[in-house]
Design a protein around this motif. Structure first.
Motif, PDB file in Angstrom:
ATOM      1  N   ASP A 109     -29.051  -9.705 -11.211  1.00  0.00           N
ATOM      2  CA  ASP A 109     -29.862 -10.408 -12.211  1.00  0.00           C
ATOM      3  C   ASP A 109     -29.847 -11.919 -11.921  1.00  0.00           C
ATOM      4  O   ASP A 109     -29.333 -12.711 -12.709  1.00  0.00           O
ATOM      5  CB  ASP A 109     -29.255 -10.099 -13.605  1.00  0.00           C
ATOM      6  N   GLU A 114     -22.029 -15.886 -22.574  1.00  0.00           N
ATOM      7  CA  GLU A 114     -22.984 -15.206 -21.694  1.00  0.00           C
ATOM      8  C   GLU A 114     -22.307 -14.842 -20.381  1.00  0.00           C
ATOM      9  O   GLU A 114     -21.488 -15.603 -19.874  1.00  0.00           O
ATOM     10  CB  GLU A 114     -24.173 -16.125 -21.402  1.00  0.00           C
ATOM     11  N   HIS A 171     -35.620 -20.279 -19.646  1.00  0.00           N
ATOM     12  CA  HIS A 171     -34.679 -20.230 -20.776  1.00  0.00           C
ATOM     13  C   HIS A 171     -35.086 -21.186 -21.900  1.00  0.00           C
ATOM     14  O   HIS A 171     -34.250 -21.619 -22.692  1.00  0.00           O
ATOM     15  CB  HIS A 171     -33.253 -20.548 -20.316  1.00  0.00           C
ATOM     16  N   TYR A 174     -27.746 -22.785 -16.201  1.00  0.00           N
ATOM     17  CA  TYR A 174     -28.237 -21.640 -15.444  1.00  0.00           C
ATOM     18  C   TYR A 174     -28.569 -22.085 -14.018  1.00  0.00           C
ATOM     19  O   TYR A 174     -28.573 -23.285 -13.703  1.00  0.00           O
ATOM     20  CB  TYR A 174     -29.492 -21.060 -16.103  1.00  0.00           C
ATOM     21  N   TYR A 188     -23.497 -13.083 -16.547  1.00  0.00           N
ATOM     22  CA  TYR A 188     -24.593 -12.578 -15.724  1.00  0.00           C
ATOM     23  C   TYR A 188     -24.079 -12.081 -14.380  1.00  0.00           C
ATOM     24  O   TYR A 188     -23.232 -12.725 -13.750  1.00  0.00           O
ATOM     25  CB  TYR A 188     -25.644 -13.680 -15.503  1.00  0.00           C
ATOM     26  N   ASP A 189     -24.647 -10.959 -13.968  1.00  0.00           N
ATOM     27  CA  ASP A 189     -24.368 -10.401 -12.654  1.00  0.00           C
ATOM     28  C   ASP A 189     -25.362 -11.068 -11.689  1.00  0.00           C
ATOM     29  O   ASP A 189     -26.553 -10.763 -11.697  1.00  0.00           O
ATOM     30  CB  ASP A 189     -24.592  -8.881 -12.717  1.00  0.00           C
ATOM     31  N   LEU A 190     -24.871 -11.982 -10.862  1.00  0.00           N
ATOM     32  CA  LEU A 190     -25.788 -12.833 -10.097  1.00  0.00           C
ATOM     33  C   LEU A 190     -26.549 -12.072  -9.018  1.00  0.00           C
ATOM     34  O   LEU A 190     -27.651 -12.467  -8.647  1.00  0.00           O
ATOM     35  CB  LEU A 190     -25.010 -14.007  -9.489  1.00  0.00           C
ATOM     36  N   HIS A 232     -30.260 -10.971 -18.391  1.00  0.00           N
ATOM     37  CA  HIS A 232     -29.601  -9.861 -19.096  1.00  0.00           C
ATOM     38  C   HIS A 232     -28.124 -10.169 -19.294  1.00  0.00           C
ATOM     39  O   HIS A 232     -27.317 -10.008 -18.379  1.00  0.00           O
ATOM     40  CB  HIS A 232     -29.785  -8.561 -18.301  1.00  0.00           C
ATOM     41  N   ASN A 233     -27.813 -10.612 -20.493  1.00  0.00           N
ATOM     42  CA  ASN A 233     -26.439 -10.996 -20.808  1.00  0.00           C
ATOM     43  C   ASN A 233     -25.551  -9.749 -20.886  1.00  0.00           C
ATOM     44  O   ASN A 233     -25.796  -8.865 -21.699  1.00  0.00           O
ATOM     45  CB  ASN A 233     -26.442 -11.761 -22.145  1.00  0.00           C
ATOM     46  N   GLN A 234     -24.524  -9.722 -20.037  1.00  0.00           N
ATOM     47  CA  GLN A 234     -23.636  -8.553 -19.973  1.00  0.00           C
ATOM     48  C   GLN A 234     -22.374  -8.737 -20.815  1.00  0.00           C
ATOM     49  O   GLN A 234     -21.470  -7.912 -20.751  1.00  0.00           O
ATOM     50  CB  GLN A 234     -23.193  -8.327 -18.512  1.00  0.00           C
ATOM     51  N   GLU A 278     -30.769 -14.492 -14.504  1.00  0.00           N
ATOM     52  CA  GLU A 278     -29.878 -14.601 -15.671  1.00  0.00           C
ATOM     53  C   GLU A 278     -30.616 -14.290 -16.977  1.00  0.00           C
ATOM     54  O   GLU A 278     -30.646 -15.091 -17.903  1.00  0.00           O
ATOM     55  CB  GLU A 278     -29.230 -15.992 -15.720  1.00  0.00           C
ATOM     56  N   TRP A 286     -20.264 -13.367 -10.433  1.00  0.00           N
ATOM     57  CA  TRP A 286     -20.644 -13.475 -11.844  1.00  0.00           C
ATOM     58  C   TRP A 286     -20.785 -14.934 -12.253  1.00  0.00           C
ATOM     59  O   TRP A 286     -20.170 -15.813 -11.653  1.00  0.00           O
ATOM     60  CB  TRP A 286     -19.569 -12.841 -12.730  1.00  0.00           C
TER      61      TRP A 286
END
Ligand SMILES: [Zn+2]
Length: 715
Positions: free
Chosen positions: A428, A421, A289, A299, A423-425, A433-435, A431, A412
């Motif tokens: 992803d 931000e 990051h 993160y 993230y689906d842990l 792909h910011n959902q 981390e 999450w």
């Protein structure tokens, strides 16, 4: 989940067993043949009660029996691994730690509440989030004297308590020393790490801990906390090529720590049963990051850490796969030991998987009440509904950016930033792909959850934990005494840290210009950066230095003063200001700056040496350096400065004493040896001169130009 329940059973049985260490007493229900009647009863309870067996297994009952059967309760070895990512531990690189993990219980998703050393350690010891214990940044504040810690609880139980820390980031002045009979934060001033804090390596920490253990009576249970700081940047493990790739050097630091921990375990007295707890304070980004080290982002790289427990009552070879907070460690350790049911209640909730409950839940069970189905403190509730919070104020307090908060729950992670931000842990874990834009409703509900928890955890709130902490009046009083600081998030420029990282790239460019001697260009670039980000302390500090180098002393002074307005407790800013003031011929103001540093950090060598340089006479200088030594400042330069003054007086014995102390601090060093010889010669010469010519005025020889006392040539 089955693993969790199995763990709880084994733990309960182990407490009823001999209470000795693993190995010969390894507890295995199958191998042990006959089950203790209490275990059988609990097995039945588990089968009948289904989803809430663990809440029925209060440690209270088991602990009472364990206390009766085991004359010496287990000791506790707490190992905190600074800057250690969860994925840095493995059988090849860290075989000692991996071995302990395989013999105990490993928490696969342990998260730190802060990516910063002091706040994270304060949480480890108090069981509280940073917003509750009040240490929210490095370098400022002190823990409230009212808060119980792992050390105060075990000390009250008669444990011998000792801490061996590896960086003055954990200096006793920040309040973590309370409850420790021995708090060894003694470091050589010349061994400086990042941000000017003295530090020491894992070998030195191990040495100090082993020496203490050797002196301890074998019947006394103990709490030993060792803090290993080696994995902190820069990564320069002994024996490794400094040009090796960064990740290899980082792993090399941890391999070194692992070997030193092996030495400590080998020196542990065999007859002393022990619970070992190994935990990281926070991780390290290693470029993920865009962050190089830690402290800015929230993160996985910096939040997820190793967490391992091993010893009597702890399931072997078990992995707990659910998210937990490292805040839960202290309550767990207290709960695993025989002792009063509720004296660890202020330390919060214990970890799941070990059959522990504390506080009101444990009291209910001790008095024979059955835990209710909605019991919030039991394993099952913790496992299913645990919400893990994290925060970092460093973006605000250091860089003048927006601070960050994060919530990890229900699979999450929400990071509350100007640009939020999500993230689906599971899908992803990196981390990437910011959902947040696709899942607006989820963002809103998680944010509401984060706010609700954060409100409950606000300073002085009664709702956040069982501790209750202090009332608002008490809080105000403590604040005025300087016990609680850093509770505000500081002034900032409303920059999202994600965008701030781009400013840091340009800052690197300014540093390169400075290194190349292109001061004027660097100053122009820094001024442009500050126009965008006026609350950035590193930008201001670097600009101050560049202005000073360019002879623009008055502007340098103003720049440092501006930085100090933002962060009045940063000792290095006061030191920089003092240098600029001296350059401007303002000795009185410089002296005040040094005194300010000593108020913050009474053992700060740079400040003592600065004051000594401003002394008006050799007698004055001697007195200042004497005060420094008395204050516990362990500095080779202070000792050599004092030795020079004594040598000029012909005081041979005093010179020898000071030189010996300097040699002890620094070890064999050719430059120091040479310097010692010349001081011995000077002392002998002056002594002869004195005896040949009785009654001359005291010589005040000029300072040795080869090595003036405050030039940090020794490091
Ligand atoms: Zn740390």
């Amino acid at each position: 989940m089955m693993k969790v329940m199995k763990g709880a059973l084994i733990r309960t049985y182990a407490l009823w067993s001999t209470g000795q260490r693993r190995g010969s007493t390894c507890v295995c229900l199958r191998k042990s043949g006959e089950l203790h009647p209490h275990v059988l009863m609990i097995l039945l309870l588990v089968m009948v009660a289904g989803a809430r067996p663990v809440a029925s297994m209060s440690p209270a009952h088991g602990q009472v029996e364990a206390a009766q059967k085991a004359p010496t309760p287990p000791s506790v070895l707490l190992v905190t691994l600074d800057t250690t990512r969860a994925d840095a531990i493995g059988t090849e690189r860290t075989p000692v730690i991996a071995g302990i993990s395989s013999e105990g219980t490993h928490f696969d998703l342990a998260l730190s509440p802060s990516p910063l050393t002091l706040p994270a350690h304060a949480s480890l010891l108090t069981g509280l989030p940073p917003s509750k214990h009040g240490l929210r940044s490095n370098g400022a504040g002190a823990l409230s004297p009212d808060l119980p810690t792992l050390a105060t609880v075990l000390s009250a139980r008669g444990y011998a308590t000792a801490a061996f820390v590896a960086s003055r980031v954990l200096d006793r002045r920040f309040g973590l020393a309370r409850g420790f009979e021995t708090y060894d934060d003694v470091m050589v001033a010349e061994h400086l790490g990042e941000y000017g804090y003295p530090e020491r390596d894992a070998a030195a920490v191990t040495e100090a801990a082993v020496a203490w253990l050797r002196k301890l009576p074998s019947q006394t249970p103990c709490l030993v906390w060792v803090h290993y700081y080696d994995a902190h940047a820069p990564y320069l493990p002994p024996g490794m090529d400094p040009g090796a790739p960064e990740r290899e050097r980082y792993a090399g630091e941890l391999a070194f720590v692992d070997r030193q921990l092996g030495r400590l375990l080998a020196a542990w007295p065999g007859q002393r049963p022990r619970i070992t707890a190994i935990v990281g304070d926070h991780g390290e980004s290693l470029g993920e990051h865009g962050e190089q080290t830690h402290g800015i982002f929230l993160y996985r790289a910096t939040l997820q850490v190793p967490l391992i427990l091993e010893g009597p009552g702890i399931p072997r070879g078990t992995t707990i796969p659910i998210p937990v907070s490292t805040e839960q460690l202290s309550a767990t350790l207290v709960g695993l030991l025989p002792g009063p049911v509720d004296d660890g209640a202020g330390l919060g909730e214990p970890l799941p998987g070990l059959g522990l409950t504390v506080g009101p839940a444990a009291k209910d069970q001790a008095s024979g009440d059955q835990a209710s189905g909605d019991q919030a403190s039991g394993d099952q509730a913790s496992a299913g509904a645990r919400v893990i919070l994290a925060e970092t104020l460093m973006p605000a307090t250091a860089y003048g950016w927006h601070p960050l908060r994060a919530l990890t729950a229900h699979g999450w992670r929400l990071i509350d930033a100007p640009r939020v931000e999500l993230y689906d842990l599971a899908a992803d874990p990196d981390e990437l792909h910011n959902q947040a834009f696709r899942r607006r409703e989820l963002v809103a509900s998680l944010r509401a959850e984060l706010n609700a928890h954060a409100d409950a955890d606000a300073p002085g709130s009664e709702a956040g934990s069982e501790a209750g902490i202090v009332d608002p009046d008490m809080m105000a009083a403590l604040e005025s005494l300087g016990y609680i600081q850093g509770t505000s998030t500081g002034e900032h420029d409303d920059i999202d840290p994600k965008d701030g990282m781009r400013l840091l790239d340009r800052f690197d460019e300014a540093k390169r210009l400075l290194a190349a001697g292109r001061q004027a260009e660097a100053i122009r670039l820094l001024e442009r950066l500050l126009a965008r980000n006026p609350h950035n302390v590193p930008f201001l500090t670097r600009l101050g230095a560049a202005l000073l180098d360019s002879g623009r002393t008055e502007e340098a002074i103003a720049t440092y003063q501006q930085a100090l307005k933002l962060n009045p407790d940063l000792h290095f800013l006061h030191l920089n200001l003092a240098t600029a003031l001296r350059r401007a011929g303002q000795a009185g103001k410089a002296r005040a700056s040094y005194e300010r540093v000593l108020k913050l950090d009474p053992r700060n060598a740079e400040a003592w040496l600065g004051l000594a340089e401003l002394a008006t006479s050799p007698a004055d200088e001697r007195q200042i350096l004497g005060q420094a030594i008395e204050a516990g400042c362990r500095s080779v330069r202070v000792l050599l400065g004092a030795a020079r003054l004594e040598a000029e007086q012909g005081h041979v014995a005093e010179v020898e004493d000071l030189l010996q102390r300097a040699l002890e601090l620094l070890g064999p060093d050719p430059e120091l040896k040479q310097r010692a010889e010349s001081l011995r010669d000077l002392a002998a010469h002056q002594a002869r001169a004195k005896s040949d010519e009785p009654g001359p005025p005291e010589p005040t020889g000029p300072p040795d130009p080869a090595m003036p006392p405050s030039r940090p040539r020794l490091h």
